[in-house]
Design a protein around this motif. Structure first.
Motif, PDB file in Angstrom:
ATOM      1  N   SER A  83      17.670  65.646   1.867  1.00 43.41           N
ATOM      2  CA  SER A  83      18.497  65.415   0.692  1.00 43.41           C
ATOM      3  C   SER A  83      19.531  66.517   0.559  1.00 43.41           C
ATOM      4  O   SER A  83      19.366  67.602   1.122  1.00 43.41           O
ATOM      5  N   GLU A  96       8.979  67.960   5.335  1.00 47.14           N
ATOM      6  CA  GLU A  96       8.202  67.321   6.391  1.00 47.14           C
ATOM      7  C   GLU A  96       6.898  66.758   5.861  1.00 47.14           C
ATOM      8  O   GLU A  96       6.355  67.247   4.863  1.00 47.14           O
ATOM      9  N   GLN A 112      15.920  58.573  13.826  1.00 53.01           N
ATOM     10  CA  GLN A 112      16.342  58.782  12.448  1.00 53.01           C
ATOM     11  C   GLN A 112      16.706  57.460  11.800  1.00 53.01           C
ATOM     12  O   GLN A 112      17.140  56.533  12.474  1.00 53.01           O
ATOM     13  N   TYR A 153      12.390  61.342  12.181  1.00 55.53           N
ATOM     14  CA  TYR A 153      11.020  61.104  12.627  1.00 55.53           C
ATOM     15  C   TYR A 153      10.762  61.781  13.970  1.00 55.53           C
ATOM     16  O   TYR A 153      11.678  62.027  14.753  1.00 55.53           O
ATOM     17  N   SER A 158       7.479  62.918   9.722  1.00 57.30           N
ATOM     18  CA  SER A 158       8.675  62.515   8.997  1.00 57.30           C
ATOM     19  C   SER A 158       9.309  63.737   8.359  1.00 57.30           C
ATOM     20  O   SER A 158       8.623  64.695   8.002  1.00 57.30           O
ATOM     21  N   CYS A 159      10.627  63.692   8.216  1.00 55.81           N
ATOM     22  CA  CYS A 159      11.365  64.753   7.539  1.00 55.81           C
ATOM     23  C   CYS A 159      12.381  64.082   6.627  1.00 55.81           C
ATOM     24  O   CYS A 159      13.360  63.499   7.108  1.00 55.81           O
ATOM     25  N   GLU A 160      12.127  64.149   5.338  1.00 54.82           N
ATOM     26  CA  GLU A 160      13.032  63.552   4.362  1.00 54.82           C
ATOM     27  C   GLU A 160      14.104  64.570   3.994  1.00 54.82           C
ATOM     28  O   GLU A 160      13.793  65.721   3.660  1.00 54.82           O
ATOM     29  N   LYS A 187      17.538  55.770   5.053  1.00 60.49           N
ATOM     30  CA  LYS A 187      16.472  56.453   4.309  1.00 60.49           C
ATOM     31  C   LYS A 187      16.623  57.968   4.341  1.00 60.49           C
ATOM     32  O   LYS A 187      15.796  58.678   3.776  1.00 60.49           O
ATOM     33  N   ASN A 188      17.666  58.462   5.013  1.00 61.89           N
ATOM     34  CA  ASN A 188      17.852  59.917   5.160  1.00 61.89           C
ATOM     35  C   ASN A 188      16.584  60.587   5.683  1.00 61.89           C
ATOM     36  O   ASN A 188      16.141  61.619   5.161  1.00 61.89           O
ATOM     37  N   THR A 189      16.002  59.985   6.692  1.00 61.30           N
ATOM     38  CA  THR A 189      14.726  60.487   7.207  1.00 61.30           C
ATOM     39  C   THR A 189      14.765  60.624   8.722  1.00 61.30           C
ATOM     40  O   THR A 189      15.259  59.746   9.422  1.00 61.30           O
ATOM     41  N   TYR A 196      23.617  62.995   5.548  1.00 62.65           N
ATOM     42  CA  TYR A 196      22.627  63.135   6.616  1.00 62.65           C
ATOM     43  C   TYR A 196      23.173  62.813   8.001  1.00 62.65           C
ATOM     44  O   TYR A 196      22.952  63.536   8.954  1.00 62.65           O
TER      45      TYR A 196
END
Length: 124
Positions: A25, A6, A70, A78, A21-23, A74-76, A29
């Motif tokens: 991996s 985050e 989401q 929000y 934001s939460c990336e 970007k695999n993110t 996703y």
């Protein structure tokens, strides 16, 4: 391994906005239910919002003010937070699970993957 990171927390005055934001991996996703939770000292972690292909769900306390979204490219994940209130002050966590969001979406024990959290502080 699945990893959630985050960012975006900070201090803001009441009425202000922040975007968390939460990336993500380590997995595909778009196949997961993703959610935001928050926790203050001495209280249980509570669900804020969740999202998957079936749609979004919000806690009553944030409806109309927060928006979860989401970006699969970007695999993110929000969380756009508007009209912030002092009671929104908390550590915010993103979480992921393979179960669809519609089932017990805000049960913390239904999520197997968590980020480290990002602090949000709202002053009056």
């Amino acid at each position: 391994a699945v990893k959630l990171v985050e960012s975006g927390g900070g201090s803001v005055q009441a009425g202000g906005s922040l975007r968390l934001s939460c990336e993500v991996s380590g997995y595909t996703y778009s196949r997961y239910c993703m959610a935001w939770f928050r926790q203050t000292t001495g209280k249980e972690r509570e669900g804020v919002a969740s999202i998957d292909s079936g749609g979004t769900t919000y806690a009553d306390s944030v409806k109309g003010r927060f928006t979860i979204s989401q970006d699969n490219a970007k695999n993110t994940l929000y969380l756009q937070m508007n009209s912030l209130k002092p009671e929104d002050t908390a550590m915010y966590y993103c979480a992921a699970r393979t179960l669809a969001c519609y089932w017990q979406t805000f049960r913390t024990d239904r999520y197997g993957h968590w980020g480290q959290g990002t602090q949000v502080t709202v002053s009056s």
